[in-house]
Design an enzyme around this catalytic site. Structure first.
Site, mmCIF file in Angstrom:
data_model
loop_
_atom_site.group_PDB
_atom_site.id
_atom_site.type_symbol
_atom_site.label_atom_id
_atom_site.label_comp_id
_atom_site.label_asym_id
_atom_site.label_seq_id
_atom_site.Cartn_x
_atom_site.Cartn_y
_atom_site.Cartn_z
ATOM 1 C CG ASP A 20 -12.784 0.808 3.231
ATOM 2 O OD1 ASP A 20 -12.426 1.798 3.903
ATOM 3 O OD2 ASP A 20 -13.808 0.805 2.526
ATOM 4 C CG HIS A 60 -7.618 5.280 10.833
ATOM 5 N ND1 HIS A 60 -8.217 6.509 10.910
ATOM 6 C CD2 HIS A 60 -8.151 4.685 9.737
ATOM 7 C CE1 HIS A 60 -9.063 6.661 9.896
ATOM 8 N NE2 HIS A 60 -9.039 5.570 9.175
ATOM 9 C CG LEU A 71 5.898 -10.497 2.520
ATOM 10 C CD1 LEU A 71 5.025 -11.419 1.679
ATOM 11 C CD2 LEU A 71 5.125 -10.066 3.778
#
Ligand code: IPE
Ligand code: IPE
Ligand code: MG
Length: 252
Positions: free
Chosen positions: A25, A42, A136
């Protein structure tokens, strides 16, 4: 019976969490502080995603789940939503080769039928391409909501009961969890939220039941490996009790 508590969700002995979830955020505010449009924030956030994925793998974390777009984010202005979808598509196209090279297994969770067809196809192709990778596991939550996830699981279970594939008495927490988006993965040991807000915002409501929470003031594009290390080092000193007393759990 031993008093020492062992649970399937314990972090590794060296204190590294197996699964880290992140609410990324603060991108819009990052841009606003620089008098830039929100979408510039963003865009800048993508670099922080790259660094975070790389660092997670380096630290020996097995699963990383990133919240990129919530079910509620559809409520944002159409222009912002459109630019975000475009950004997801571009980032996916740009990053998938390197992720694959680094043996990352990429998965998307969320109501993907709500996304546009081009993005759905790319997501599907990236998942297929990386599904056998043993590095991962990277879950990206797009059009994801914790309540959506729980209702979807309930729907699948109800269908199984209605078609007599399952009986109501078979339902328990493990069976329920196996119908959620993160089925088969350990629950997050650690949740990190950047951007200073201290709330869950409808992220993994079921799976976060016993996660350790870490709130960080850095805005997502500024989230650094030092911020990540700080969260990991605090996590390593947390005592996880799962309802037991500290004596039962023993010295961490
Ligand atoms: C989080 O950043 C990413 C998305 C919700 C897409 P924000 O866009 O919420 O950034 P802030 O919180 O407004 O600064
Ligand atoms: C949460 O951020 C969702 C993501 C980071 C993708 P929001 O910015 O949507 O959360 P609220 O609205 O402030 O709770
Ligand atoms: Mg926000």
């Amino acid at each position: 019976m031993s008093n020492k508590v062992a649970t399937k969700n314990d972090q590794r002995p060296n204190g590294v969490p197996r699964h880290v979830a992140v609410i990324m955020d603060g991108n819009g505010r990052w841009a606003k502080l620089r008098s830039l449009p929100r979408h510039a924030g963003h865009r800048s956030g993508v670099q922080a995603v790259r660094n975070t994925v790389e660092h997670a793998a380096k630290c020996g974390i097995s699963v990383l789940t990133l919240f990129a777009f919530s079910s509620e984010n559809w409520r944002r202005p159409q222009d912002e939503v459109g630019r975000l979808m475009k950004l997801f598509l571009e980032a996916l196209q740009r990053e998938v080769d390197e992720l694959h090279r680094n043996r990352v297994r990429l998965r998307f969770i969320g109501a993907r039928q709500q996304l546009n067809e081009g993005l759905i196809d790319k997501i599907h192709a990236a998942e297929l391409r990386t599904q056998a990778n043993d590095g991962l596991t990277l879950n990206i939550a797009v059009a994801y909501g914790g309540r959506w996830d729980i209702v979807e699981a309930a729907r699948k279970l109800a269908e199984k009961v209605a078609s007599k594939k399952m009986s109501v008495s078979d339902l328990n927490e493990d069976v329920f969890a196996s119908h959620l988006a993160l089925a088969g993965l350990p629950d997050p040991d650690l949740l990190i939220r950047t951007g200073g807000e201290q709330r869950i915002s409808n992220f993994l409501l079921w799976n976060l039941a016993y996660s350790e929470l870490w709130f960080c003031d850095s805005l997502w594009p500024d989230f650094s490996t030092a911020d990540f290390d700080e969260a990991l080092s605090h996590f390593a000193h947390r005592q996880r009790r799962y309802g037991h007393t500290d004596d039962q759990v023993g010295v961490a």
